[in-house]
Design an enzyme around this catalytic site. Structure first.
Site, PDB file in Angstrom:
ATOM      1  N   SER A  43       0.770  -1.200  -0.028  1.00 36.09           N
ATOM      2  CA  SER A  43      -0.112  -0.009  -0.046  1.00 36.09           C
ATOM      3  C   SER A  43       0.957   1.228   0.155  1.00 36.09           C
ATOM      4  CB  SER A  43      -0.913  -0.116   1.262  1.00 36.09           C
ATOM      5  OG  SER A  43      -0.220   0.044   2.243  1.00 36.09           O
ATOM      6  N   HIS A  47      -5.189  -3.450  -2.643  1.00 32.83           N
ATOM      7  CA  HIS A  47      -4.704  -2.410  -3.563  1.00 32.83           C
ATOM      8  C   HIS A  47      -4.734  -2.869  -4.979  1.00 32.83           C
ATOM      9  CE1 HIS A  47      -4.150   1.067  -0.719  1.00 32.83           C
ATOM     10  NE2 HIS A  47      -3.793  -0.035   0.062  1.00 32.83           N
ATOM     11  N   LYS A  82     -11.425   0.669  -2.145  1.00 30.73           N
ATOM     12  CA  LYS A  82     -10.562   1.403  -2.935  1.00 30.73           C
ATOM     13  C   LYS A  82     -11.076   1.438  -4.298  1.00 30.73           C
ATOM     14  CE  LYS A  82      -7.347   0.379   0.784  1.00 30.73           C
ATOM     15  NZ  LYS A  82      -7.333   1.177   1.616  1.00 30.73           N
TER      16      LYS A  82
HETATM   17  N1  PLP Z   1      -5.090  -3.792   3.842  1.00 29.16           N
HETATM   18  C1  PLP Z   1      -4.450  -2.801   3.365  1.00 29.16           C
HETATM   19  C2  PLP Z   1      -3.242  -3.350   2.515  1.00 29.16           C
HETATM   20  C3  PLP Z   1      -4.753  -1.549   3.240  1.00 29.16           C
HETATM   21  O1  PLP Z   1      -4.077  -0.611   2.606  1.00 29.16           O
HETATM   22  C4  PLP Z   1      -6.008  -1.216   3.862  1.00 29.16           C
HETATM   23  C5  PLP Z   1      -6.252   0.343   3.880  1.00 29.16           C
HETATM   24  O2  PLP Z   1      -7.271   0.816   4.264  1.00 29.16           O
HETATM   25  C6  PLP Z   1      -6.815  -2.078   4.589  1.00 29.16           C
HETATM   26  C7  PLP Z   1      -6.237  -3.408   4.544  1.00 29.16           C
HETATM   27  C8  PLP Z   1      -7.901  -1.665   5.265  1.00 29.16           C
HETATM   28  O3  PLP Z   1      -9.242  -1.704   4.387  1.00 29.16           O
HETATM   29  P1  PLP Z   1     -10.438  -0.947   4.809  1.00 29.16           P
HETATM   30  O4  PLP Z   1     -10.091   0.341   4.272  1.00 29.16           O
HETATM   31  O5  PLP Z   1     -11.464  -1.573   4.051  1.00 29.16           O
HETATM   32  O6  PLP Z   1     -10.716  -0.985   6.299  1.00 29.16           O
END
Ligand code: PLP
Length: 395
Positions: free
Chosen positions: A179, A207, A238
């Site tokens: 990310s 991502h 996303k």
């Molecule tokens: N996993 C990764 C790699 C992320 O970048 C994110 C970012 O928010 C999440 C999980 C969490 O997802 P969510 O925004 O749906 O809580």
């Protein structure tokens, strides 16, 4: 009761240039945004395909509210499991090419729930050093021994696997597209190691979902590793433009999560409107492949443009371009200067990234126009002189 520590903590954050504040954003999440009352070019969004402001999602949302109302009323295991949840899960499993899928309320909740469902006290979890906070917290909650291996370092991962107790359950967890660095995990090799050492593999496609060719299913699918990865998770917030998350895998995995995963069980189900938006988004992933192509072209244009200005972007080949600055205060100063000139590229500091690696995280969308990209590159070019003193980290 005294709460003096609050002011002390805030002061410590300010002194370390790590104090954060919320920006006020108006308008929709397009390539331009109103930030703190000014229109700027948006290079800080995970709305990679431009679906967050796609009319089809709005239409689906309005229709769902009219038909199903606003709330889900209860958790999935009580009376909140509405037909739209199951419809979305079927669509997600089709997209991912897995037997089943299960919707979670967010990616954060998914990661903090799935990992403790798979490993426990006496087990070992192997986690990439640059994994997301939600994975780190999931590992901690599991009570398993945590082995953090250097970012994408297969030798260190193998060393850990070799020395783990034979009787323990082992889980390797990694993001597929990282990310904050925009680079890819060596998934094929990780899966081979998992098979060699009888470990489970969990891949966070937060991502990658929606973005990877040929069909937007993700990096695991592109590499045809779906049958060899136990858990694929991703978010709906996303590239899919809405909110929520999913797990894709076997029907047995789905059943285990429904029965054991605390962050799935003990929470109110997502509202039907959110499901309807996600269904529309998955349909667009299938029906508008040109969005993936546009995103790829925009990535190439910005990457080439920044490279020709002399900026180094690490190993990223994706829509996430990290422009490494190093020092947190310098990074935030640059981010503010860009914003003053009409380009929103958020500075990212510890603890989101390791100390000394603060960066501008530039993210691209399929819906950025060439003119917007050229304008942003002009602004970056004008900054060039100002950041020459950071030569060693920038170039
Ligand atoms: N996993 C990764 C790699 C992320 O970048 C994110 C970012 O928010 C999440 C999980 C969490 O997802 P969510 O925004 O749906 O809580």
């Amino acid at each position: 009761m005294t709460a003096g520590f609050i002011q002390d903590e805030l002061q410590a954050l300010r002194s370390a240039s790590l104090f954060r504040r919320l920006r006020s954003v108006a308008g929709d999440q397009g390539p331009t945004l109103m930030v703190d009352g000014r229109e700027v070019l948006n290079f800080s969004s995970n709305n990679y395909l431009g679906l967050a402001n796609h009319p089809a999602l709005g239409k689906a949302a309005t229709a769902a509210i009219e038909r199903y109302g606003c709330g889900s009323g209860a958790s999935r295991l009580i009376s909140g499991n509405m037909t739209l949840h199951e419809e979305l899960e079927i669509k997600l499993a089709e997209l991912k090419g897995t037997e089943a899928a299960l919707v979670f309320n967010s990616g954060f909740q998914a990661n903090t729930g799935i990992i403790p469902t798979l490993v426990d006290d006496g087990d070992v979890v192997f986690s990439d050093s640059l994994n997301h906070a939600s994975i780190i917290d999931g590992c901690r909650l599991s009570r398993a021994q945590i082995v953090v291996y250097r970012h994408c370092d297969l030798d260190q991962l193998e060393h850990g696997l070799k020395h783990a107790p034979r009787s323990s359950r082992k889980l390797i967890v990694t993001e597929s597209l990282f990310s904050m660095d925009g680079d890819e995990a060596p998934l094929k090799e990780i899966v081979e190691l998992s098979e060699k050492y009888d470990a489970m593999t969990m891949v966070d496609e937060a991502h990658a979902t929606g973005v990877y060719e040929p069909d937007g299913a993700g990096f695991v699918s592109q590499l045809r590793l779906g049958d060899r990865v136990l858990v694929q998770m991703g978010t709906l917030g996303k590239a899919l433009g809405g909110f929520g998350a999913y797990v894709a895998g076997s029907a047995a995995l789905r059943e285990l999560l429904i029965n054991r995963c605390r962050s799935f069980i003990f929470t109110t189900a997502l509202p039907p409107v959110v499901m309807a938006m996600a269904i529309a988004a998955v349909e667009l992933i299938n029906s508008e492949p040109e969005r993936r192509r546009a995103l790829r072209n925009n990535c190439a244009r910005v990457r080439d443009g920044l490279a020709s200005l002399g900026f180094s972007l690490g190993d990223s080949r994706s829509q996430i371009l990290p422009l490494l600055i190093g020092n947190a205060s310098e990074c935030m100063h640059l981010s503010e200067r860009l914003l003053d000139r009409g380009v929103f590229a958020q500075g990212i500091r510890p603890p989101t990234v390791p100390p000394g690696t603060s960066r501008l995280r530039i993210t691209l969308m399929a819906t950025h126009t060439s003119a917007q990209i050229d304008r942003a590159l002009e602004v970056f070019a004008s900054l060039d002189k100002a950041i020459e003193r950071n030569d060693s980290v920038l170039r």
